[in-house]
Design a protein around this motif. Sequence first.
Motif, PDB file in Angstrom:
ATOM      1  N   GLN A 173      -1.818   3.254   7.633  1.00 54.84           N
ATOM      2  CA  GLN A 173      -0.885   4.367   7.495  1.00 54.84           C
ATOM      3  C   GLN A 173      -1.660   5.675   7.629  1.00 54.84           C
ATOM      4  OE1 GLN A 173       1.792   3.936   4.045  1.00 54.84           O
ATOM      5  NE2 GLN A 173       1.131   1.809   3.884  1.00 54.84           N
ATOM      6  N   HIS A 174      -1.080   6.618   8.356  1.00 61.90           N
ATOM      7  CA  HIS A 174      -1.774   7.879   8.632  1.00 61.90           C
ATOM      8  C   HIS A 174      -1.490   8.901   7.540  1.00 61.90           C
ATOM      9  CE1 HIS A 174      -3.988  10.526  11.359  1.00 61.90           C
ATOM     10  NE2 HIS A 174      -3.166  11.486  10.972  1.00 61.90           N
ATOM     11  N   MET A 175      -2.538   9.597   7.105  1.00 62.21           N
ATOM     12  CA  MET A 175      -2.409  10.686   6.135  1.00 62.21           C
ATOM     13  C   MET A 175      -2.806  11.990   6.813  1.00 62.21           C
ATOM     14  SD  MET A 175      -3.991  11.110   2.273  1.00 62.21           S
ATOM     15  CE  MET A 175      -5.704  11.356   2.772  1.00 62.21           C
ATOM     16  N   LYS A 176      -1.899  12.978   6.777  1.00 63.29           N
ATOM     17  CA  LYS A 176      -2.122  14.269   7.405  1.00 63.29           C
ATOM     18  C   LYS A 176      -2.429  15.315   6.350  1.00 63.29           C
ATOM     19  CE  LYS A 176       0.177  17.655  10.397  1.00 63.29           C
ATOM     20  NZ  LYS A 176       1.448  17.997  11.099  1.00 63.29           N
ATOM     21  N   ILE A 177      -3.404  16.164   6.629  1.00 61.95           N
ATOM     22  CA  ILE A 177      -3.789  17.247   5.723  1.00 61.95           C
ATOM     23  C   ILE A 177      -3.248  18.553   6.292  1.00 61.95           C
ATOM     24  CG2 ILE A 177      -5.673  18.356   4.486  1.00 61.95           C
ATOM     25  CD1 ILE A 177      -5.397  15.371   3.926  1.00 61.95           C
ATOM     26  N   THR A 178      -2.419  19.257   5.521  1.00 64.04           N
ATOM     27  CA  THR A 178      -1.822  20.506   5.988  1.00 64.04           C
ATOM     28  C   THR A 178      -2.618  21.706   5.492  1.00 64.04           C
ATOM     29  OG1 THR A 178      -0.374  20.560   4.056  1.00 64.04           O
ATOM     30  CG2 THR A 178       0.470  19.480   6.023  1.00 64.04           C
ATOM     31  N   GLU A 179      -2.532  22.805   6.266  1.00 62.72           N
ATOM     32  CA  GLU A 179      -3.258  24.027   5.942  1.00 62.72           C
ATOM     33  C   GLU A 179      -2.366  24.983   5.139  1.00 62.72           C
ATOM     34  OE1 GLU A 179      -6.369  24.509   6.450  1.00 62.72           O
ATOM     35  OE2 GLU A 179      -6.761  22.728   7.670  1.00 62.72           O
ATOM     36  N   PHE A 180      -2.919  26.172   4.807  1.00 66.11           N
ATOM     37  CA  PHE A 180      -2.216  27.162   3.991  1.00 66.11           C
ATOM     38  C   PHE A 180      -1.036  27.781   4.733  1.00 66.11           C
ATOM     39  CE2 PHE A 180      -1.697  31.568   2.470  1.00 66.11           C
ATOM     40  CZ  PHE A 180      -1.366  31.302   1.158  1.00 66.11           C
ATOM     41  N   GLU A 181      -1.113  27.825   6.093  1.00 62.72           N
ATOM     42  CA  GLU A 181      -0.046  28.434   6.860  1.00 62.72           C
ATOM     43  C   GLU A 181       1.291  27.778   6.572  1.00 62.72           C
ATOM     44  OE1 GLU A 181      -2.962  27.821   7.919  1.00 62.72           O
ATOM     45  OE2 GLU A 181      -3.742  29.738   8.604  1.00 62.72           O
ATOM     46  N   LEU A 182       1.253  26.474   6.305  1.00 60.16           N
ATOM     47  CA  LEU A 182       2.502  25.773   6.016  1.00 60.16           C
ATOM     48  C   LEU A 182       3.134  26.314   4.738  1.00 60.16           C
ATOM     49  CD1 LEU A 182       4.490  23.516   6.669  1.00 60.16           C
ATOM     50  CD2 LEU A 182       3.043  21.966   5.337  1.00 60.16           C
ATOM     51  N   SER A 183       2.311  26.594   3.738  1.00 55.93           N
ATOM     52  CA  SER A 183       2.845  27.116   2.487  1.00 55.93           C
ATOM     53  C   SER A 183       3.402  28.524   2.683  1.00 55.93           C
ATOM     54  CB  SER A 183       1.744  27.127   1.409  1.00 55.93           C
ATOM     55  OG  SER A 183       0.694  27.991   1.791  1.00 55.93           O
ATOM     56  N   LEU A 184       2.750  29.361   3.562  1.00 54.50           N
ATOM     57  CA  LEU A 184       3.252  30.697   3.844  1.00 54.50           C
ATOM     58  C   LEU A 184       4.609  30.618   4.536  1.00 54.50           C
ATOM     59  CD1 LEU A 184       2.728  33.728   3.784  1.00 54.50           C
ATOM     60  CD2 LEU A 184       1.523  33.497   5.979  1.00 54.50           C
TER      61      LEU A 184
ATOM     62  N   CYS B 151       0.845  -1.206   0.000  1.00 52.04           N
ATOM     63  CA  CYS B 151       0.000   0.000   0.000  1.00 52.04           C
ATOM     64  C   CYS B 151       0.873   1.245   0.000  1.00 52.04           C
ATOM     65  CB  CYS B 151      -0.910   0.018   1.225  1.00 52.04           C
ATOM     66  SG  CYS B 151      -1.989  -1.422   1.361  1.00 52.04           S
ATOM     67  N   HIS B 152       0.397   2.264  -0.709  1.00 54.40           N
ATOM     68  CA  HIS B 152       1.071   3.567  -0.737  1.00 54.40           C
ATOM     69  C   HIS B 152       0.085   4.629  -0.289  1.00 54.40           C
ATOM     70  CE1 HIS B 152       3.473   6.988  -1.925  1.00 54.40           C
ATOM     71  NE2 HIS B 152       2.476   7.414  -2.684  1.00 54.40           N
ATOM     72  N   VAL B 153       0.364   5.217   0.891  1.00 53.04           N
ATOM     73  CA  VAL B 153      -0.462   6.294   1.448  1.00 53.04           C
ATOM     74  C   VAL B 153       0.461   7.469   1.743  1.00 53.04           C
ATOM     75  CG1 VAL B 153      -2.008   6.991   3.314  1.00 53.04           C
ATOM     76  CG2 VAL B 153      -2.065   4.633   2.470  1.00 53.04           C
ATOM     77  N   PRO B 154       0.270   8.631   1.113  1.00 49.29           N
ATOM     78  CA  PRO B 154       1.147   9.780   1.381  1.00 49.29           C
ATOM     79  C   PRO B 154       1.015  10.244   2.826  1.00 49.29           C
ATOM     80  CG  PRO B 154      -0.732  10.439   0.047  1.00 49.29           C
ATOM     81  CD  PRO B 154      -0.779   8.946   0.129  1.00 49.29           C
ATOM     82  N   GLU B 155       2.144  10.619   3.427  1.00 52.51           N
ATOM     83  CA  GLU B 155       2.128  11.035   4.827  1.00 52.51           C
ATOM     84  C   GLU B 155       1.475  12.408   5.000  1.00 52.51           C
ATOM     85  OE1 GLU B 155       6.016  10.891   6.470  1.00 52.51           O
ATOM     86  OE2 GLU B 155       6.256   8.728   6.163  1.00 52.51           O
ATOM     87  N   THR B 156       1.825  13.341   4.109  1.00 51.07           N
ATOM     88  CA  THR B 156       1.328  14.716   4.230  1.00 51.07           C
ATOM     89  C   THR B 156       0.905  15.219   2.863  1.00 51.07           C
ATOM     90  OG1 THR B 156       2.879  15.110   6.052  1.00 51.07           O
ATOM     91  CG2 THR B 156       1.868  17.044   5.020  1.00 51.07           C
TER      92      THR B 156
ATOM     93  N   ALA C 100      -8.277  13.581   6.708  1.00 47.57           N
ATOM     94  CA  ALA C 100      -7.129  13.114   7.475  1.00 47.57           C
ATOM     95  C   ALA C 100      -7.527  11.901   8.301  1.00 47.57           C
ATOM     96  CB  ALA C 100      -6.602  14.232   8.368  1.00 47.57           C
ATOM     97  N   GLY C 101      -6.606  10.952   8.428  1.00 47.29           N
ATOM     98  CA  GLY C 101      -6.889   9.754   9.216  1.00 47.29           C
ATOM     99  C   GLY C 101      -5.988   8.606   8.831  1.00 47.29           C
ATOM    100  N   GLN C 102      -6.305   7.430   9.374  1.00 45.27           N
ATOM    101  CA  GLN C 102      -5.524   6.223   9.105  1.00 45.27           C
ATOM    102  C   GLN C 102      -6.210   5.405   8.011  1.00 45.27           C
ATOM    103  OE1 GLN C 102      -5.268   2.658  11.793  1.00 45.27           O
ATOM    104  NE2 GLN C 102      -3.199   3.452  12.169  1.00 45.27           N
ATOM    105  N   TYR C 103      -5.436   5.031   6.999  1.00 45.17           N
ATOM    106  CA  TYR C 103      -5.967   4.296   5.858  1.00 45.17           C
ATOM    107  C   TYR C 103      -5.269   2.935   5.744  1.00 45.17           C
ATOM    108  CZ  TYR C 103      -8.197   8.597   4.222  1.00 45.17           C
ATOM    109  OH  TYR C 103      -8.986   9.723   4.117  1.00 45.17           O
ATOM    110  N   ARG C 104      -6.051   1.922   5.406  1.00 41.24           N
ATOM    111  CA  ARG C 104      -5.506   0.599   5.110  1.00 41.24           C
ATOM    112  C   ARG C 104      -6.338  -0.044   4.000  1.00 41.24           C
ATOM    113  NH1 ARG C 104      -8.336  -3.780   7.202  1.00 41.24           N
ATOM    114  NH2 ARG C 104      -9.989  -3.257   8.719  1.00 41.24           N
TER     115      ARG C 104
END
Length: 298
Positions: free
Chosen positions: A221-232, A136-141, A201-205
Amino acid sequence: MAQAPLLTCNALLTLTLLLIPCTISVTVSTSKPKVEVHENTNAILACEFRTEKETNPRIEWKKKGKDISYVYFDGEFTGSFKGRASIDGATVTLRGVTQKDSGVYNCEVTARRDKIHLGEVTVTLTVLVPPHSPSCHVPETVMRGSAVELHCKDKLSVPPSVYSWYKDNKPMSTAHLPDINYSLDPKTGTLKFKSVSTSDAGQYRCEASNGVGAPKSCAGQHMKITEFELSLTLVIAVGVGAGLFLLSCSLIICLCCRRGCCRCCRKQKKKGKQKRYLHLHRPTTDPRHYKHTKSFMI
């Protein structure tokens, strides 16, 4: 009374046909042209034959593929079948079959004394393999609002597995509904998000199943969703890095000019020396520095 001779003739004709020996050439058949067995069990490849006159026909089994290979030839088994197969008449029993044994087999019977010398039949063997734990391939972020794909694959199961995805141990729907922002293909195992949100966001299998054995899953595997602040923050970091780079370049240029490494710096330095020389040797009009050089008499 008139029908009695007719019945007698018919009876004699039938009796005569029964007494005439039938001419039958070699015939080969199978009671099960397609065989499906589980891995590590025995497989029976049925082959029945009848001959006209030949009492000791030649029996051969071949496996078709890129290169046709013999299974049973000249009265014995060959290759990987030696020591793990037996024959009864023309029917072969393979013990402890694996996926490598799957394929198309040909049973050939040669009766040289018969009018038709050769008869053959084909048997297809399929070795069923239960699911293995899929990769399985699940992106972390991932960035909120972006399109994302999750992949799942089991290359070993026979027949091929079908796939289902779970989020936080809850099954995800395969139906295409208006309020669902993803699509799931059970055949390929691909889970696609058109535009992820924070709720994704959550754990996927992923789970693979093919009806042969128990379903198998990959580790969650956990997938995290990042907000716009990270891009700033990323933009600020890039800006700071660019400023430091420009400052470093300026320092290097200044150091190079001081040491006279650059041609332009050498020219500028030469001009500076010429200006200082002209300034030092410029004639002065100060009376205090006037020097009499010639005398005139009137």
